[in-house]
Scaffold this motif. Sequence first.
Motif, PDB file in Angstrom:
ATOM      1  N   ALA A  56       0.980  -1.226  -0.068  1.00  0.00           N
ATOM      2  CA  ALA A  56       0.042  -0.008   0.045  1.00  0.00           C
ATOM      3  C   ALA A  56       0.907   1.114   0.016  1.00  0.00           C
ATOM      4  N   MET A  57       0.394   2.216  -0.606  1.00  0.00           N
ATOM      5  CA  MET A  57       1.003   3.485  -0.461  1.00  0.00           C
ATOM      6  C   MET A  57       1.225   4.131   0.675  1.00  0.00           C
ATOM      7  N   ILE A  58       2.236   4.638   1.074  1.00  0.00           N
ATOM      8  CA  ILE A  58       2.585   5.536   2.407  1.00  0.00           C
ATOM      9  C   ILE A  58       1.785   6.675   2.560  1.00  0.00           C
ATOM     10  N   PRO A  59       1.087   6.849   3.458  1.00  0.00           N
ATOM     11  CA  PRO A  59       0.407   8.119   3.814  1.00  0.00           C
ATOM     12  C   PRO A  59       1.271   9.209   4.245  1.00  0.00           C
ATOM     13  N   PRO A  60       1.043  10.515   3.710  1.00  0.00           N
ATOM     14  CA  PRO A  60       2.211  11.451   4.090  1.00  0.00           C
ATOM     15  C   PRO A  60       2.400  11.718   5.406  1.00  0.00           C
ATOM     16  N   ASP A  61       1.444  11.405   6.523  1.00  0.00           N
ATOM     17  CA  ASP A  61       2.015  11.798   7.881  1.00  0.00           C
ATOM     18  C   ASP A  61       2.529  10.585   8.247  1.00  0.00           C
ATOM     19  N   LEU A  62       2.889   9.372   7.730  1.00  0.00           N
ATOM     20  CA  LEU A  62       3.530   8.213   8.429  1.00  0.00           C
ATOM     21  C   LEU A  62       4.947   8.567   8.635  1.00  0.00           C
ATOM     22  N   PRO A  63       5.711   9.132   7.679  1.00  0.00           N
ATOM     23  CA  PRO A  63       7.114   9.211   7.758  1.00  0.00           C
ATOM     24  C   PRO A  63       7.533   9.748   9.057  1.00  0.00           C
ATOM     25  N   GLY A  64       6.883  11.056   9.134  1.00  0.00           N
ATOM     26  CA  GLY A  64       7.162  11.983  10.569  1.00  0.00           C
ATOM     27  C   GLY A  64       6.610  11.132  11.705  1.00  0.00           C
ATOM     28  N   ARG A  65       5.841  10.305  11.802  1.00  0.00           N
ATOM     29  CA  ARG A  65       5.473   9.429  13.201  1.00  0.00           C
ATOM     30  C   ARG A  65       6.418   8.728  13.367  1.00  0.00           C
ATOM     31  N   LEU A  66       6.924   7.970  12.393  1.00  0.00           N
ATOM     32  CA  LEU A  66       7.935   7.049  12.206  1.00  0.00           C
ATOM     33  C   LEU A  66       9.332   7.490  12.836  1.00  0.00           C
ATOM     34  N   ASP A  67       9.683   8.558  12.351  1.00  0.00           N
ATOM     35  CA  ASP A  67      10.966   9.206  12.776  1.00  0.00           C
ATOM     36  C   ASP A  67      10.874   9.645  14.213  1.00  0.00           C
ATOM     37  N   ALA A  68       9.747  10.336  14.641  1.00  0.00           N
ATOM     38  CA  ALA A  68       9.497  10.309  15.973  1.00  0.00           C
ATOM     39  C   ALA A  68       9.725   9.258  16.940  1.00  0.00           C
ATOM     40  N   ALA A  69       8.974   8.129  16.239  1.00  0.00           N
ATOM     41  CA  ALA A  69       8.781   7.023  17.200  1.00  0.00           C
ATOM     42  C   ALA A  69      10.365   6.310  17.490  1.00  0.00           C
ATOM     43  N   LYS A 118       7.413   8.591  -2.933  1.00  0.00           N
ATOM     44  CA  LYS A 118       6.161   9.096  -3.403  1.00  0.00           C
ATOM     45  C   LYS A 118       6.182   9.246  -4.876  1.00  0.00           C
ATOM     46  N   TYR A 119       7.186   9.435  -5.483  1.00  0.00           N
ATOM     47  CA  TYR A 119       7.268   9.587  -6.907  1.00  0.00           C
ATOM     48  C   TYR A 119       7.048   8.133  -7.637  1.00  0.00           C
ATOM     49  N   PRO A 127      -9.019  20.969  -8.993  1.00  0.00           N
ATOM     50  CA  PRO A 127      -7.604  20.394  -9.309  1.00  0.00           C
ATOM     51  C   PRO A 127      -6.981  19.691  -8.154  1.00  0.00           C
ATOM     52  N   GLY A 128      -6.330  18.565  -8.581  1.00  0.00           N
ATOM     53  CA  GLY A 128      -5.825  17.512  -7.703  1.00  0.00           C
ATOM     54  C   GLY A 128      -5.004  18.317  -6.302  1.00  0.00           C
ATOM     55  N   LEU A 129      -4.157  19.498  -6.695  1.00  0.00           N
ATOM     56  CA  LEU A 129      -3.725  20.132  -5.487  1.00  0.00           C
ATOM     57  C   LEU A 129      -4.712  20.667  -4.650  1.00  0.00           C
ATOM     58  N   PHE A 130      -5.924  20.906  -4.846  1.00  0.00           N
ATOM     59  CA  PHE A 130      -6.874  21.506  -4.071  1.00  0.00           C
ATOM     60  C   PHE A 130      -7.973  20.587  -3.362  1.00  0.00           C
ATOM     61  N   GLN A 131      -8.065  19.361  -3.788  1.00  0.00           N
ATOM     62  CA  GLN A 131      -8.831  18.384  -3.729  1.00  0.00           C
ATOM     63  C   GLN A 131      -8.815  17.860  -2.031  1.00  0.00           C
ATOM     64  N   ALA A 161      -3.895   8.542  -1.717  1.00  0.00           N
ATOM     65  CA  ALA A 161      -2.558   8.746  -0.908  1.00  0.00           C
ATOM     66  C   ALA A 161      -1.625   9.502  -1.933  1.00  0.00           C
ATOM     67  N   ALA A 162      -1.737   8.989  -3.137  1.00  0.00           N
ATOM     68  CA  ALA A 162      -1.007   9.589  -4.178  1.00  0.00           C
ATOM     69  C   ALA A 162      -1.416  11.166  -4.391  1.00  0.00           C
ATOM     70  N   ARG A 163      -2.647  11.262  -4.496  1.00  0.00           N
ATOM     71  CA  ARG A 163      -3.241  12.621  -4.739  1.00  0.00           C
ATOM     72  C   ARG A 163      -2.763  13.511  -3.531  1.00  0.00           C
ATOM     73  N   LEU A 164      -2.877  13.132  -2.373  1.00  0.00           N
ATOM     74  CA  LEU A 164      -2.515  13.849  -1.188  1.00  0.00           C
ATOM     75  C   LEU A 164      -1.169  14.272  -1.190  1.00  0.00           C
ATOM     76  N   SER A 165      -0.484  13.396  -1.402  1.00  0.00           N
ATOM     77  CA  SER A 165       1.074  13.583  -1.286  1.00  0.00           C
ATOM     78  C   SER A 165       1.519  14.791  -2.357  1.00  0.00           C
ATOM     79  N   ARG A 166       0.994  14.922  -3.269  1.00  0.00           N
ATOM     80  CA  ARG A 166       1.193  16.155  -4.116  1.00  0.00           C
ATOM     81  C   ARG A 166       0.968  17.579  -3.216  1.00  0.00           C
ATOM     82  N   GLN A 167       0.056  17.469  -2.617  1.00  0.00           N
ATOM     83  CA  GLN A 167      -0.460  18.706  -1.893  1.00  0.00           C
ATOM     84  C   GLN A 167       0.640  19.207  -0.938  1.00  0.00           C
TER      85      GLN A 167
END
Length: 277
Positions: A55-68, A83-84, A113-117, A143-149
């Motif tokens: 599954a695609m990595i959600p945008p908020d997960l990396p920061g949570r992992l770094d903190a954990a 994400k690319y 537009p995807g950047l505003f969805q 998740a891919a769409r949100l990563s662009r934002q």
Amino acid sequence: MAPRPRELTPDRSARHLFGSEMRRHRELAGMSLESLAGVLRYAKSSLARYETADAMIPPDLPGRLDAAFGTDGLFEKLYGLAKYEIHPDRYRRLMELEARARIIDEYAGHVVPGLFQTEDYARALFRVTNPRATAEQIEEKVAARLSRQALLTADSGPDLSVILDESVIRRTVGGPAVMRQQLARLHDLVDTPTTTIQLLPFAHGGHALLGGGMLQLMTMGDKSSVVYEEGLTSGTLVEDEEIVRTRRRDYDLMRAYALSPRDTAAHIRSAMEALPS
């Protein structure tokens, strides 16, 4: 006897490397998926799919992992590469150009537009345009769409100007509740230090881009420009100077005929009020 964990292939892609590092640091910390899920406030089943690159990595997960794990930005860096890989090849170059652009001018003829969805709007859109897709496939696309934002909040992000055809705010996608939330987001972005939205009303009639779905004009730091045009099933990057100049003229004419941000905000409020409760 517990099932043997699926073998990982970190050399296959950045997303697989992300999952491999996630498992490695989890095991170094002596944590089970269940205990990590409790720390991160994520479903155990979701974390299992991220570890195995299913599954695609959600945008908020990396920061949570770094903190954990105390990994000092490691997972944020890996996510920046991963994400690319979730986008088809024709979108990868677009994402690279968006990240480099200083100014993005966009026209949207049919959908937001995807950047505003919003997440729910994007999910509803993917469902209706691909009814055979599985829930997992839909969530990966969302998740891919949100990563662009991330461009919208980046310190070095571009200035973004958008012209919406009135049909974008009048056509309900995902039901009244989803559409109301989406319109509220557009309203918030109408006039900010980095975003401007203008509406091209039905009353204007025809225009040069009427038959198209979406147009992006990206201006780089060296003043060069690239055009991205997208239809129902295809997208095209254009760097030919004559075509770029023509599309710039088309866009500037539409901007001249479009409503001001203040009047655009009023129309968006009107569209929200017209939605059934």
